[in-house]
Design an enzyme around this catalytic site. Structure first.
Site, mmCIF file in Angstrom:
data_model
loop_
_atom_site.group_PDB
_atom_site.id
_atom_site.type_symbol
_atom_site.label_atom_id
_atom_site.label_comp_id
_atom_site.label_asym_id
_atom_site.label_seq_id
_atom_site.Cartn_x
_atom_site.Cartn_y
_atom_site.Cartn_z
ATOM 1 N N ASP A 1 19.552 0.829 -5.628
ATOM 2 C CA ASP A 1 19.124 -0.465 -5.134
ATOM 3 C C ASP A 1 20.354 -1.367 -5.090
ATOM 4 O OD1 ASP A 1 16.397 -2.247 -4.925
ATOM 5 O OD2 ASP A 1 18.096 -3.417 -5.679
ATOM 6 N N ALA B 1 -4.828 -3.437 -5.544
ATOM 7 C CA ALA B 1 -5.388 -2.637 -4.441
ATOM 8 C C ALA B 1 -4.475 -1.474 -4.064
ATOM 9 C CB ALA B 1 -5.554 -3.528 -3.211
ATOM 10 N N GLN C 1 -2.820 -0.953 -1.439
ATOM 11 C CA GLN C 1 -2.617 -1.879 -0.307
ATOM 12 C C GLN C 1 -2.394 -1.182 1.031
ATOM 13 O OE1 GLN C 1 -0.702 -5.699 -0.827
ATOM 14 N NE2 GLN C 1 0.799 -5.166 0.719
ATOM 15 N N TRP D 1 8.694 -8.557 1.599
ATOM 16 C CA TRP D 1 9.098 -7.737 2.749
ATOM 17 C C TRP D 1 8.253 -6.473 2.877
ATOM 18 C CZ3 TRP D 1 10.767 -8.384 7.261
ATOM 19 C CH2 TRP D 1 11.294 -7.327 8.031
ATOM 20 N N ASN D 2 7.881 -5.852 1.745
ATOM 21 C CA ASN D 2 7.041 -4.651 1.843
ATOM 22 C C ASN D 2 5.687 -4.990 2.446
ATOM 23 O OD1 ASN D 2 8.617 -2.426 0.393
ATOM 24 N ND2 ASN D 2 8.711 -4.122 -1.057
ATOM 25 N N SER D 3 5.084 -6.054 1.954
ATOM 26 C CA SER D 3 3.774 -6.443 2.482
ATOM 27 C C SER D 3 3.871 -6.746 3.972
ATOM 28 C CB SER D 3 3.235 -7.659 1.724
ATOM 29 O OG SER D 3 2.993 -7.306 0.383
ATOM 30 N N HIS E 1 10.666 -3.000 -5.123
ATOM 31 C CA HIS E 1 11.899 -2.224 -4.981
ATOM 32 C C HIS E 1 11.651 -0.746 -5.279
ATOM 33 C CE1 HIS E 1 14.744 -5.755 -4.818
ATOM 34 N NE2 HIS E 1 13.602 -6.323 -5.200
HETATM 35 N N1 UDP Z 1 0.795 -3.802 -3.703
HETATM 36 C C1 UDP Z 1 -0.187 -2.917 -4.075
HETATM 37 N N2 UDP Z 1 -1.392 -3.424 -4.432
HETATM 38 C C2 UDP Z 1 -1.689 -4.746 -4.438
HETATM 39 C C3 UDP Z 1 -0.682 -5.648 -4.053
HETATM 40 C C4 UDP Z 1 0.552 -5.139 -3.681
HETATM 41 O O1 UDP Z 1 0.021 -1.707 -4.072
HETATM 42 O O2 UDP Z 1 -2.798 -5.111 -4.801
HETATM 43 C C5 UDP Z 1 2.115 -3.267 -3.302
HETATM 44 C C6 UDP Z 1 2.348 -3.501 -1.827
HETATM 45 O O3 UDP Z 1 1.793 -2.434 -1.080
HETATM 46 C C7 UDP Z 1 3.852 -3.606 -1.749
HETATM 47 C C8 UDP Z 1 4.273 -4.083 -3.118
HETATM 48 O O4 UDP Z 1 3.145 -3.954 -3.974
HETATM 49 O O5 UDP Z 1 4.410 -2.339 -1.459
HETATM 50 C C9 UDP Z 1 4.677 -5.544 -3.130
HETATM 51 O O6 UDP Z 1 5.917 -5.672 -2.543
HETATM 52 P P1 UDP Z 1 6.307 -6.954 -1.701
HETATM 53 O O7 UDP Z 1 7.712 -6.765 -1.235
HETATM 54 O O8 UDP Z 1 5.321 -7.212 -0.648
HETATM 55 O O9 UDP Z 1 6.182 -8.165 -2.712
HETATM 56 P P2 UDP Z 1 6.719 -8.435 -4.202
HETATM 57 O O10 UDP Z 1 5.703 -7.891 -5.111
HETATM 58 O O11 UDP Z 1 8.064 -7.758 -4.342
HETATM 59 O O12 UDP Z 1 6.814 -9.924 -4.254
#
Ligand code: UDP
Length: 472
Positions: free
Chosen positions: A132, A352, A354, A372-374, A32
């Site tokens: 949010d 990472a 990512q 959703w971000n991934s 978020h």
């Molecule tokens: N992310 C990151 N490094 C990692 C894994 C995830 O920076 O090793 C970031 C990814 O780019 C994304 C967020 O963490 O923006 C994860 O959000 P997502 O909605 O995919 O999943 P959530 O963590 O909310 O389940």
């Protein structure tokens, strides 16, 4: 409008010529925080708006990493015991309850955020607050101060439709889940089946229901809604939402991470950039990136199956094993013999960068939990996916990846090394199915590029948002 130089200004016809400040308040969880900070970055860099970030002590952001923004802390009151569970639904409810129990504390923080340090304290410098959708308590406090709130939905348009339909889903008996009905279609929300509806097993169904009811109230009360999606990705869902919600503004402005040029520096864990150097040594499209986001967890048996499945696939991989990925363990131990088995072609890191990883030419696939971000970050780089959804909106995101966009498939059932190996080979092994998913992912990537260019839908949405903010 000011250009990319960050100079404050207003668009033509904006009325009040004073510089404007936008307040933003993300929910303090990684998935978020990132989109909200990207939105803030875009408003600041492209429209010259000053930004104040409201934040809680729980998962606090580091102001030193965002010198261009002001930061104001808001008391969150989350009891330590609830914070320690890491359960997002429980934390959301506890945070809202504490804020509603002492509204004057939230109002005080908002009031101080509304006033720019160097200006007349009486002047209403803040144009609006972007919250949010989980922060109803903050919206109520802002209302008392006469501050308009806009809402950022960090999930998909389909997910919001599911939330709006939640009472109907109960009335018609789809929810709460019954094991025998999991694969039954929900014709009111195609292409979802019962198992794809929003769910979590770690918080009670009643708590989930309450969180969703509060989200829909926040959305219905807002002055404008921004959704982190784009028109070409969810055209039908957006059209239906516009019919279902009577809002002054509903904008699809995503993928937000593509709108602000800088990395936001809002990662709660340190990102290990050594993996980029390692990726530089790998052939194009050869590496499978494996990450299950910031919250999803597995048991130690599943962890071992994932490790050997990756090892036995024979494909290069980059695997994020973050602290707490394995239930009841801070740092998971890789199985004996694993490191030798994958020497030179497997890299394991704790967290990472990512977006940079997915954009790297060496990455040819993403095994994801479908947060959703991934999902959006993968779509934005044209990377096809193996989906292993775990909870909340991940099931429906995976459904769209497989059924609607055709850019990946779900790895269902028990996690077992042979199944893992098979899934990796299916995506990365050069066969027809994997190749077709890769082609469709490239088509989708081009649509992302189009929505972001000069007259693209998301760029236009941001311009409309700025105009609207300046008119408030
Ligand atoms: N992310 C990151 N490094 C990692 C894994 C995830 O920076 O090793 C970031 C990814 O780019 C994304 C967020 O963490 O923006 C994860 O959000 P997502 O909605 O995919 O999943 P959530 O963590 O909310 O389940």
């Amino acid at each position: 409008m000011a250009g990319d130089d960050g100079v404050q200004g207003v668009r033509d016809g904006g009325g009040d010529p004073r510089p404007r400040r936008v307040l933003v308040f993300p929910l303090p969880f990684q998935g978020h925080i990132d989109p909200m900070m990207h939105l803030a970055g875009a408003l600041h860099a492209r429209a010259g708006l000053a930004v104040t970030v409201l934040h809680t002590r729980f998962n606090a952001l580091d102001p030193a990493r965002h010198p261009e923004f002001r930061f104001v802390e808001v008391p969150d009151g989350v009891p330590a015991g609830v914070a320690a569970t890491g359960r997002i639904i429980d934390v959301i409810l506890a945070m809202n309850a504490a804020m509603e129990a002492s509204p004057e504390a939230v109002r005080g923080a908002l009031a101080s955020a509304m006033i720019a340090e160097d200006e007349d304290e009486e002047a209403p410098h803040a144009a609006c607050l972007v919250i949010d959708s989980n922060l109803l308590a903050v919206q109520r406090a802002a209302e008392k101060l006469g501050l308009p709130t806009m809402v950022l939905r960090t999930g998909s348009a389909a997910c919001l439709r599911c939330f709006l339909a939640y009472p109907m889903l109960h009335d018609k008996g789809y929810l709460p889940f019954q094991e025998s009905q999991l694969y039954m279609p929900v014709p009111e929300l195609p292409p979802l089946r019962v198992r794809d509806l929003f769910q979590t097993k770690i918080s009670s169904h009643e708590m989930v229901r309450e969180v969703i009811a509060r989200i829909t109230e926040t959305v219905r009360n807002c002055s404008g809604l921004i959704i982190n999606t784009f028109e070409a990705l969810e055209p039908d869902e957006l059209q239906k939402l516009r019919g279902e919600l009577d809002l002054p503004l509903l904008l699809a402005a995503g993928p937000l991470h593509k709108l602000s040029s800088k990395t936001t520096g809002s990662s709660l864990l340190d990102q290990d950039y050594s993996c980029i150097e390692w990726l530089d040594t790998q052939p194009p499209g050869s590496v499978l990136y494996v990450s299950f986001g910031s919250l999803a967890a597995m048991d130690s048996g599943e962890f071992v199956e994932v490790a050997w499945g990756l090892a036995n696939s024979g494909h290069p991989f980059l695997w994020v094993v973050r602290p707490n990925l394995v239930q009841d363990t801070d740092i998971a131990q890789l199985p004996d013999g694993f490191e030798d088995a994958v020497k030179g072609r497997g890299m394991v890191i704790q967290w990472a960068p990512q977006q940079e990883v997915l954009a790297h030419r060496a990455v040819g696939g993403f095994w994801t939990h479908c947060g959703w971000n991934s999902t959006l970050e993968s779509v934005g780089e044209g990377v096809p996916m193996i989906c292993r959804p775990n909870a909340v909106d991940q099931m429906m995101n995976a459904r769209y990846v497989e059924e609607v966009w055709g850019v990946g498939f779900e790895l269902e059932g028990e996690l077992e090394r042979g199944e893992v190996e098979g899934a990796v080979r299916k995506l990365m092994g050069g066969g027809r199915e994997g190749a077709e998913m890769t082609e469709r992912a490239e088509v989708l990537r081009r649509k992302v590029a189009e929505c972001l260019d000069g007259s693209g839908s998301s760029r236009t949405a941001i311009d409309m948002l700025v105009d609207y903010m300046l008119s408030l």
